[in-house]
Enzyme design. Structure first.
Site, mmCIF file in Angstrom:
data_model
loop_
_atom_site.group_PDB
_atom_site.id
_atom_site.type_symbol
_atom_site.label_atom_id
_atom_site.label_comp_id
_atom_site.label_asym_id
_atom_site.label_seq_id
_atom_site.Cartn_x
_atom_site.Cartn_y
_atom_site.Cartn_z
ATOM 1 N N TRP A 267 58.794 104.090 83.099
ATOM 2 C CA TRP A 267 57.852 103.881 84.210
ATOM 3 C C TRP A 267 58.322 104.569 85.485
ATOM 4 O O TRP A 267 57.521 105.131 86.234
ATOM 5 C CB TRP A 267 57.609 102.389 84.421
ATOM 6 N N ASN A 268 59.642 104.535 85.767
ATOM 7 C CA ASN A 268 60.120 105.217 86.976
ATOM 8 C C ASN A 268 59.844 106.714 86.891
ATOM 9 O O ASN A 268 59.347 107.317 87.833
ATOM 10 C CB ASN A 268 61.624 105.004 87.167
ATOM 11 N N ALA B 15 59.339 100.645 73.901
ATOM 12 C CA ALA B 15 58.958 99.708 74.983
ATOM 13 C C ALA B 15 57.608 100.088 75.592
ATOM 14 O O ALA B 15 56.661 100.342 74.863
ATOM 15 C CB ALA B 15 60.079 99.629 76.025
ATOM 16 N N ASP B 16 57.554 100.164 76.961
ATOM 17 C CA ASP B 16 56.252 100.412 77.596
ATOM 18 C C ASP B 16 55.801 101.868 77.522
ATOM 19 O O ASP B 16 54.676 102.193 77.887
ATOM 20 C CB ASP B 16 56.302 99.969 79.076
ATOM 21 N N GLN B 17 56.670 102.749 77.035
ATOM 22 C CA GLN B 17 56.406 104.181 77.157
ATOM 23 C C GLN B 17 55.158 104.652 76.389
ATOM 24 O O GLN B 17 54.469 105.578 76.821
ATOM 25 C CB GLN B 17 57.650 104.952 76.684
ATOM 26 N N GLU C 50 57.589 108.901 89.339
ATOM 27 C CA GLU C 50 58.229 109.989 90.091
ATOM 28 C C GLU C 50 57.454 111.302 89.873
ATOM 29 O O GLU C 50 57.284 112.105 90.790
ATOM 30 C CB GLU C 50 59.701 110.125 89.665
ATOM 31 N N ALA D 170 70.656 114.621 85.982
ATOM 32 C CA ALA D 170 70.088 115.418 87.084
ATOM 33 C C ALA D 170 69.745 114.542 88.290
ATOM 34 O O ALA D 170 69.522 113.346 88.131
ATOM 35 C CB ALA D 170 68.817 116.105 86.596
ATOM 36 N N HIS E 208 59.885 111.032 78.560
ATOM 37 C CA HIS E 208 59.708 109.903 77.634
ATOM 38 C C HIS E 208 58.778 108.850 78.241
ATOM 39 O O HIS E 208 58.495 107.838 77.612
ATOM 40 C CB HIS E 208 61.075 109.271 77.346
ATOM 41 N N HIS F 32 65.717 99.697 85.863
ATOM 42 C CA HIS F 32 65.485 98.443 86.590
ATOM 43 C C HIS F 32 66.271 98.439 87.899
ATOM 44 O O HIS F 32 65.761 98.028 88.940
ATOM 45 C CB HIS F 32 65.897 97.245 85.726
ATOM 46 N N ASP G 287 63.785 90.716 87.714
ATOM 47 C CA ASP G 287 62.922 91.480 86.807
ATOM 48 C C ASP G 287 63.424 91.321 85.381
ATOM 49 O O ASP G 287 64.392 90.605 85.128
ATOM 50 C CB ASP G 287 62.873 92.961 87.210
HETATM 51 N N1 UDP Z 1 67.175 109.692 86.103
HETATM 52 C C1 UDP Z 1 67.973 110.487 86.906
HETATM 53 N N2 UDP Z 1 68.554 111.584 86.346
HETATM 54 C C2 UDP Z 1 68.376 111.936 85.044
HETATM 55 C C3 UDP Z 1 67.547 111.125 84.243
HETATM 56 C C4 UDP Z 1 66.958 110.007 84.813
HETATM 57 O O1 UDP Z 1 68.159 110.214 88.100
HETATM 58 O O2 UDP Z 1 68.943 112.942 84.630
HETATM 59 C C5 UDP Z 1 66.552 108.513 86.716
HETATM 60 C C6 UDP Z 1 65.061 108.718 86.890
HETATM 61 O O3 UDP Z 1 64.804 109.348 88.120
HETATM 62 C C7 UDP Z 1 64.514 107.315 86.781
HETATM 63 C C8 UDP Z 1 65.540 106.562 85.944
HETATM 64 O O4 UDP Z 1 66.686 107.395 85.852
HETATM 65 O O5 UDP Z 1 64.413 106.723 88.059
HETATM 66 C C9 UDP Z 1 65.080 106.273 84.523
HETATM 67 O O6 UDP Z 1 64.144 105.258 84.574
HETATM 68 P P1 UDP Z 1 62.854 105.259 83.665
HETATM 69 O O7 UDP Z 1 62.103 104.009 83.974
HETATM 70 O O8 UDP Z 1 62.090 106.518 83.824
HETATM 71 O O9 UDP Z 1 63.333 105.258 82.190
HETATM 72 P P2 UDP Z 1 64.436 104.471 81.362
HETATM 73 O O10 UDP Z 1 65.571 105.420 81.297
HETATM 74 O O11 UDP Z 1 64.743 103.198 82.093
HETATM 75 O O12 UDP Z 1 63.829 104.294 80.028
#
Ligand code: UDP
Length: 479
Positions: free
Chosen positions: A380-381, A400-402, A385, A360, A377, A24, A122
């Site tokens: 959404w981000n 969740a939304d996954q 990406e 990473a 997983h 978020h 949000d």
């Molecule tokens: N992310 C990152 N490095 C990692 C793992 C995740 O920078 O090693 C970032 C990824 O680029 C994304 C965010 O963490 O923007 C994770 O958001 P996402 O909505 O994909 O999943 P959430 O972890 O919130 O379930």
């Protein structure tokens, strides 16, 4: 109690208030910076805990000082600072959040100078909506998770009324759900958000999510992190409930486009990460052939069991592909430290085949030429990406939304394979070989096409670019 925000010649003051989780914060802080570039005064209201981490792992002071009107403020997320915030901690949070955050938010708004002209919120937004209405401040809801899932959450009462929920124990999970408009042809029981797997449809979490989703439509407008070209049919459905919808995504790509245009390609982007980034993986990737490595990374919130990790790892080891894997500290659950030991042990066994990091630089990794696939997983981000970078996915959704997102990736966009509800090393091996070797060209082509269309949306004249311009103008008018 209305504040006096009578017409003045100052720029609009927007308060951006994210749900306190990494995914978020990522999109909300980017939106905040985009509004700052447009000349707005910005207050980014984060939790004490996350702000501490942002300061620790990023040079935020140096980055944001270029925007004179940008300030950070912090409030409690409802939990003590020393709470470990691992496992299912965020579920604990719902209960305390409304109570504690509501009062703190109100205090920030009442004492704000100049007064806040617009709130962007949000996640759980009901309490923020109540405060905004009480103070007479316009509020916009930013859905940082997927619009498809937002729409499914909204439709849950209709699904229940049609007798398609609850899912009973002996259910055929491939049964189609026919009562979510726009998704009748592809949404199955197993693709519903995980809360829908509860046998008791009176469950408090289901009720909370439905209430929060429906209430968020009472906001003055809705921002969605998608593009017309990605989620058009669902956007049309959502517009029947909320006429003022701005699809401005993928926001990270729009952000990159606009920042590069303003500051040039070499501009030092703010990483906004809550963990220490290990950039050594980029040096390792530099030594690998093009599209030869699969990037493996799962949720920044949930944990993986020791057994699951071992199965995944053997699937990866037995495949024909090298891998870069993220294993967050304390994210593997095992008895008495076994979780951490297993990571060391597996890494030792796969020295020639894989590289492991705690966290990473994900966007940079996904756009690296050595990356040919993303085992994800489907947060959404991460999904967006991957779309923007043109990288096909193997989807292993957790919660969740996954589950909805992975169905869209595999069935609607056709840029990946869905492994949901399975954790078996043979299947991991087969899917990795399919995406990275046997069906490589097919997946690479569809992911490339999708990326091309998506990247056009965020360039000058593209739908998301124009929608963000419209949002900026409308906030000016609103305030
Ligand atoms: N992310 C990152 N490095 C990692 C793992 C995740 O920078 O090693 C970032 C990824 O680029 C994304 C965010 O963490 O923007 C994770 O958001 P996402 O909505 O994909 O999943 P959430 O972890 O919130 O379930």
């Amino acid at each position: 109690m209305e504040q006096d925000r009578s017409s003045q010649s100052r720029p609009p003051h927007v308060l951006v208030f994210p749900f306190p989780l990494q995914g978020h914060i990522n999109s909300m802080i980017k939106l905040a910076e985009l509004l700052a570039i447009a000349g707005f005064k910005l207050t980014f209201l984060d939790s004490h805990h996350n702000h501490e981490r942002l300061v620790k792992f990023n040079n935020i002071a140096a980055h944001f000082e270029r925007y004179p009107g940008f300030q950070f403020k912090t409030i409690t997320d409802g939990l003590p600072l020393d709470h470990p915030r691992s496992g299912n901690w965020f579920l604990d949070m719902f209960e305390v959040m409304e109570l504690k955050m509501k009062e703190s938010l109100k205090e920030v708004l009442v004492n704000s100078s100049p007064p806040v002209d617009c709130i962007i919120r949000d996640g759980t937004s009901a309490f923020a909506l109540d405060v905004a209405k009480e103070l007479g401040i316009p509020i916009i809801f930013f859905c940082t998770s997927s619009p498809c899932c937002f729409w499914v959450y909204h439709s849950i009462p209709d699904i229940i009324q049609a007798g398609e929920l609850p899912i009973n124990g002996s259910e055929d999970m491939d049964r189609l759900i026919t009562t979510v408009p726009g998704m009748e042809t592809y949404l199955r029981c197993r693709d519903l958000p995980t809360i829908c797997r509860k046998l008791d449809i009176e469950d408090s979490i289901i009720k909370l999510v439905v209430k929060q989703t429906r209430k968020s439509l009472q906001a003055d407008a809705l921002i969605l992190n998608t593009a017309e070209e990605l989620d058009g049919p669902i956007l049309s459905q959502i517009r029947t409930k909320c006429p003022l919808v701005y699809a401005v995504g993928p926001l990270h790509a729009q952000f990159n486009t606009r920042l590069n245009a303003k500051h040039g390609e070499s501009y030092d982007h703010f990483s906004n990460t809550l963990w220490e980034v290990d950039k050594s993986c980029i040096f390792w990737l530099n030594k690998q052939p093009n599209r030869s490595v699969i990037y493996v990374s799962f949720c920044s919130i949930t944990s993986t069991s020791r057994e699951q990790l071992v199965k995944l790892w053997y699937g990866l080891l037995n495949s024909k592909t090298k891998f870069l894997i993220v294993v967050r500290p304390n994210s593997v659950i095992g008895k008495d430290g076994e979780g951490e030991d297993v990571v060391m042990e597996l890494m030792e066994k796969s020295k020639d085949r894989g590289y492991i990091v705690n966290w990473a630089p994900q966007e940079e990794v996904l756009s690296h030429p050595a990356i040919g696939g993303f085992f994800t997983h489907n947060g959404w981000n991460s999904t967006l990406e991957s779309v923007v970078a043109g990288v096909p996915m193997i989807c292993w959704p957790q919660f969740a939304d996954q589950h909805v997102n992975s169905r869209v990736v595999s069935e609607v966009w056709e840029i990946g394979m869905d492994m949901k509800d399975v954790c078996d090393s043979k299947i991991v091996e087969k899917m990795v070989n399919d995406v990275m070797v046997d069906r490589k060209e097919e997946f690479a082509k569809s992911a490339y096409e999708m990326a091309k269309v998506t990247n056009q949306c965020v360039n000058v004249g593209g739908s998301s670019y124009s929608n963000l311009d419209r949002l900026i103008e409308d906030i000016r008018i609103m305030s």
